[in-house]
Design an enzyme around this catalytic site. Structure first.
Site, PDB file in Angstrom:
ATOM      1  N   HIS A 140       0.824  -1.210   0.000  1.00 24.34           N
ATOM      2  CA  HIS A 140       0.000   0.000   0.000  1.00 24.34           C
ATOM      3  C   HIS A 140       0.861   1.264   0.000  1.00 24.34           C
ATOM      4  O   HIS A 140       0.358   2.340  -0.292  1.00 24.34           O
ATOM      5  CB  HIS A 140      -0.918  -0.026   1.226  1.00 24.34           C
ATOM      6  CG  HIS A 140      -2.305   0.483   0.990  1.00 24.34           C
ATOM      7  ND1 HIS A 140      -2.942   0.452  -0.236  1.00 24.34           N
ATOM      8  CD2 HIS A 140      -3.202   1.035   1.844  1.00 24.34           C
ATOM      9  CE1 HIS A 140      -4.159   0.963  -0.117  1.00 24.34           C
ATOM     10  NE2 HIS A 140      -4.333   1.324   1.133  1.00 24.34           N
ATOM     11  N   ASN A 153      -6.618   6.990   3.722  1.00 24.97           N
ATOM     12  CA  ASN A 153      -8.028   7.325   3.517  1.00 24.97           C
ATOM     13  C   ASN A 153      -8.311   8.820   3.536  1.00 24.97           C
ATOM     14  O   ASN A 153      -9.406   9.246   3.165  1.00 24.97           O
ATOM     15  CB  ASN A 153      -8.908   6.630   4.566  1.00 24.97           C
ATOM     16  CG  ASN A 153      -8.841   5.127   4.461  1.00 24.97           C
ATOM     17  OD1 ASN A 153      -8.182   4.575   3.576  1.00 24.97           O
ATOM     18  ND2 ASN A 153      -9.505   4.449   5.364  1.00 24.97           N
ATOM     19  N   ASP A 164      -0.686   2.234  -5.468  1.00 26.17           N
ATOM     20  CA  ASP A 164      -0.745   0.782  -5.674  1.00 26.17           C
ATOM     21  C   ASP A 164      -2.051   0.375  -6.342  1.00 26.17           C
ATOM     22  O   ASP A 164      -3.080   1.022  -6.154  1.00 26.17           O
ATOM     23  CB  ASP A 164      -0.613   0.057  -4.334  1.00 26.17           C
ATOM     24  CG  ASP A 164      -1.724   0.412  -3.358  1.00 26.17           C
ATOM     25  OD1 ASP A 164      -1.811   1.603  -2.949  1.00 26.17           O
ATOM     26  OD2 ASP A 164      -2.529  -0.461  -2.990  1.00 26.17           O
ATOM     27  N   ASN A 178      -9.141   3.635  -1.546  1.00 28.78           N
ATOM     28  CA  ASN A 178      -9.626   4.669  -0.635  1.00 28.78           C
ATOM     29  C   ASN A 178      -8.842   5.984  -0.718  1.00 28.78           C
ATOM     30  O   ASN A 178      -9.407   7.054  -0.519  1.00 28.78           O
ATOM     31  CB  ASN A 178      -9.644   4.150   0.801  1.00 28.78           C
ATOM     32  CG  ASN A 178     -10.737   3.122   1.004  1.00 28.78           C
ATOM     33  OD1 ASN A 178     -11.791   3.185   0.377  1.00 28.78           O
ATOM     34  ND2 ASN A 178     -10.488   2.151   1.868  1.00 28.78           N
TER      35      ASN A 178
END
Length: 189
Positions: free
Chosen positions: A19, A66, A92, A113
């Site tokens: 991530h 997020n 990613d 997100n």
């Protein structure tokens, strides 16, 4: 001026995870173009310099994935750039093979997100993006566990090469155009 933002999570526990590939891309860009990431502003760790004769600002939002849009919105507003042509987001993508790049001018969040947050804060899906493939999660794996996991040793050389390609793709976008970068880098790893 271009702003290049790599998405990730800011704390040490997320270092080198799938991530955080966006953060890794920014670190690679900083190393290759002698840009020091030493400024904390607009909810991001930033560094400014030049790529191909163009002024750039590299940024790693420090808001957690997020909430990435908060930092991106502040950067776009402060530097008065056009997000449709002067903003590049690197992140990613689990729908791409490990190391595969996909450059796009616009698109949906695709379930990411960080991108959802950026779209919500900018009010548009039109911004340049470089997706770096991290591979699809294995069956019976939790998605969060997968993207917050690290690359196995056999994938690390592939990822290093992909980060180099992402850096060159940024330079190509800046010095030529996005179509040229797409032609060069939108292919299988």
């Amino acid at each position: 001026m271009y702003i290049i933002v790599g998405l990730g999570n800011p704390t040490r526990e997320y270092t080198a995870t799938r991530h955080n590939i966006g953060f890794d891309a920014i670190t690679r860009l900083a190393d290759e173009y002698d840009i020091v990431l030493d400024q904390k502003k607009h909810k991001a760790l930033c560094g400014s310099g030049y790529m191909g004769g163009q002024k750039v600002l590299l940024a790693q939002p420090q808001t957690y994935m997020n909430l990435s849009g908060e930092s991106v919105r502040e950067l776009v507003d402060f530097y008065k750039i056009d997000p449709t042509t002067e903003l590049i987001i690197i992140y990613d993508d689990i729908s791409l093979e490990v190391g595969q790049l996909r450059i796009r001018k616009k698109g949906s969040a695709g379930g990411h997100n960080g991108i959802k947050s950026i779209i919500a804060h900018l009010g548009t899906q039109e911004f340049l993006r470089i997706k770096v493939g991290v591979g699809n999660k294995p069956d019976n794996w939790d998605l969060a566990d997968y993207v917050l996991g690290r690359f196995p040793s056999e994938e690390q050389p592939i990822i290093r090469e992909a980060l180099g390609h992402a850096a060159k793709a940024c330079e190509c976008i800046i010095t030529e155009d996005v179509a040229s970068a797409m032609n060069l880098y939108n292919k299988k790893a």
